[in-house]
Design a protein around this motif. Structure first.
Motif, short mmCIF file in Angstrom:
data_model
loop_
_atom_site.label_atom_id
_atom_site.label_comp_id
_atom_site.label_asym_id
_atom_site.label_seq_id
_atom_site.Cartn_x
_atom_site.Cartn_y
_atom_site.Cartn_z
N ARG A 201 -2.24 43.12 -28.48
CA ARG A 201 -3.57 42.50 -28.53
C ARG A 201 -4.28 42.84 -29.84
NH1 ARG A 201 -3.15 43.56 -22.88
NH2 ARG A 201 -3.68 41.72 -21.63
N SER B 227 -1.30 46.48 -25.18
CA SER B 227 -2.50 46.87 -25.93
C SER B 227 -2.27 46.76 -27.44
CB SER B 227 -2.90 48.31 -25.58
OG SER B 227 -3.34 48.38 -24.24
N ASP C 55 -5.97 38.12 -25.71
CA ASP C 55 -5.58 38.13 -24.30
C ASP C 55 -4.73 36.92 -23.96
OD1 ASP C 55 -6.58 40.51 -23.22
OD2 ASP C 55 -8.59 39.67 -23.00
N PHE D 214 -11.11 42.81 -30.49
CA PHE D 214 -10.23 41.66 -30.56
C PHE D 214 -10.74 40.59 -31.52
CE2 PHE D 214 -8.53 42.54 -26.01
CZ PHE D 214 -7.81 43.60 -26.51
N ALA E 290 -11.11 35.51 -27.31
CA ALA E 290 -10.22 35.34 -26.16
C ALA E 290 -8.76 35.21 -26.59
CB ALA E 290 -10.63 34.11 -25.36
N ARG F 277 -14.36 45.87 -26.32
CA ARG F 277 -13.06 45.18 -26.35
C ARG F 277 -13.19 43.84 -27.09
NH1 ARG F 277 -9.09 46.26 -22.85
NH2 ARG F 277 -10.62 47.22 -21.44
N ARG F 278 -14.28 43.12 -26.82
CA ARG F 278 -14.49 41.84 -27.51
C ARG F 278 -14.62 42.05 -29.01
NH1 ARG F 278 -17.83 40.80 -23.01
NH2 ARG F 278 -19.69 41.42 -24.18
N THR G 244 -1.18 37.25 -25.53
CA THR G 244 -0.38 38.28 -24.86
C THR G 244 0.04 37.85 -23.46
OG1 THR G 244 -1.53 40.00 -26.12
CG2 THR G 244 -0.34 40.71 -24.15
N LEU G 245 -0.88 37.20 -22.74
CA LEU G 245 -0.55 36.74 -21.39
C LEU G 245 0.56 35.69 -21.42
CD1 LEU G 245 -4.09 36.54 -19.76
CD2 LEU G 245 -2.25 38.12 -19.18
#
Length: 228
Positions: free
Chosen positions: A170, A167, A140, A36, A137, A32-33, A143-144
């Protein structure tokens, strides 16, 4: 192995050991890292055997991590083929950003017209600040922040609909890395968006939101054109 096969190294800025209680969880988080951060490119093939070897884990464990990311829409896999990093067409970008406008603009209207609390949004911005300049980071944090804005409108259904885009959002935000000199620059844009919400000026807030979303969409579309 084809030219777009995953050939590693599977690390950003040096070795990243896989050492947690669940190896599958660690492998998933590591991939995932990379997704992104932009280390994995759109359309790049991820073979279970190669992933297992690069990460030093069993092939079934690597497959489990890949399947989780497929279920989130971050990877895609056609029958009989290895997984690939999700890629987007111009039509995908336009559709996702059209939906974002419908949902976010409505949330901004409700928040500013009804004077709803922006405490949750401010909390998301504080979390954004803690990411520093680590772009990994960024997707995330971004999106948050936008999810918190939609949630502040007070409609659970509106929020659930927006979360369905998470998803894809991101991944698209990951593709914006070259648009900004640093993650701090992207943070500053969001700080301006929050200030506009807190001002209660609906027209001003909507104007900034439109500028923010239009800029991101335009950059992504331009990138797709350049890559064609």
């Amino acid at each position: 192995m084809t030219n777009d096969s995953f050939a590693g190294p599977l690390s950003v800025g040096g070795a990243t050991p896989i050492a947690t209680t669940s190896v599958a969880d660690a492998a998933e988080a590591h991939l995932r890292r990379l997704l992104f951060s932009g280390a994995l490119k759109a359309g790049q093939e991820l073979r279970d055997t190669v992933l297992a070897k690069e990460l030093g884990i069993a092939r079934p464990t690597a497959r489990t991590a890949v399947l989780r990311l497929i279920s989130e829409g971050l990877l895609e896999r056609e029958p009989g083929h290895s997984a690939r990093v999700r890629s987007f067409t111009a039509a995908d970008v336009r559709d996702i950003y059209a939906v974002r406008r419908l949902l976010e603009f409505e949330a901004v209207r409700v928040i500013t017209v009804e004077g709803r609390s922006t405490t949750q949004v401010a909390g998301a911005l504080t979390a954004f600040a803690r990411a520093g300049d680590s772009w990994e980071a960024g997707p995330d944090a971004d999106t948050l922040f936008h999810t918190a804005v939609v949630a502040a409108a007070g409609s659970p259904r509106l929020t659930r609909t927006f979360e369905g885009l998470a998803s894809e959002m991101r991944l698209m935000i990951g593709l914006l890395r070259s648009r900004y000199s640093s993650l701090s620059e992207l943070y500053d844009e969001h700080a301006g968006l929050l200030a506009a919400l807190e001002s209660g000026d609906t027209d001003h807030a909507l104007s900034l939101w439109a500028e923010h979303i239009d800029d991101a969409e335009g950059y992504l579309l331009s990138s797709l054109t350049d890559a064609a």
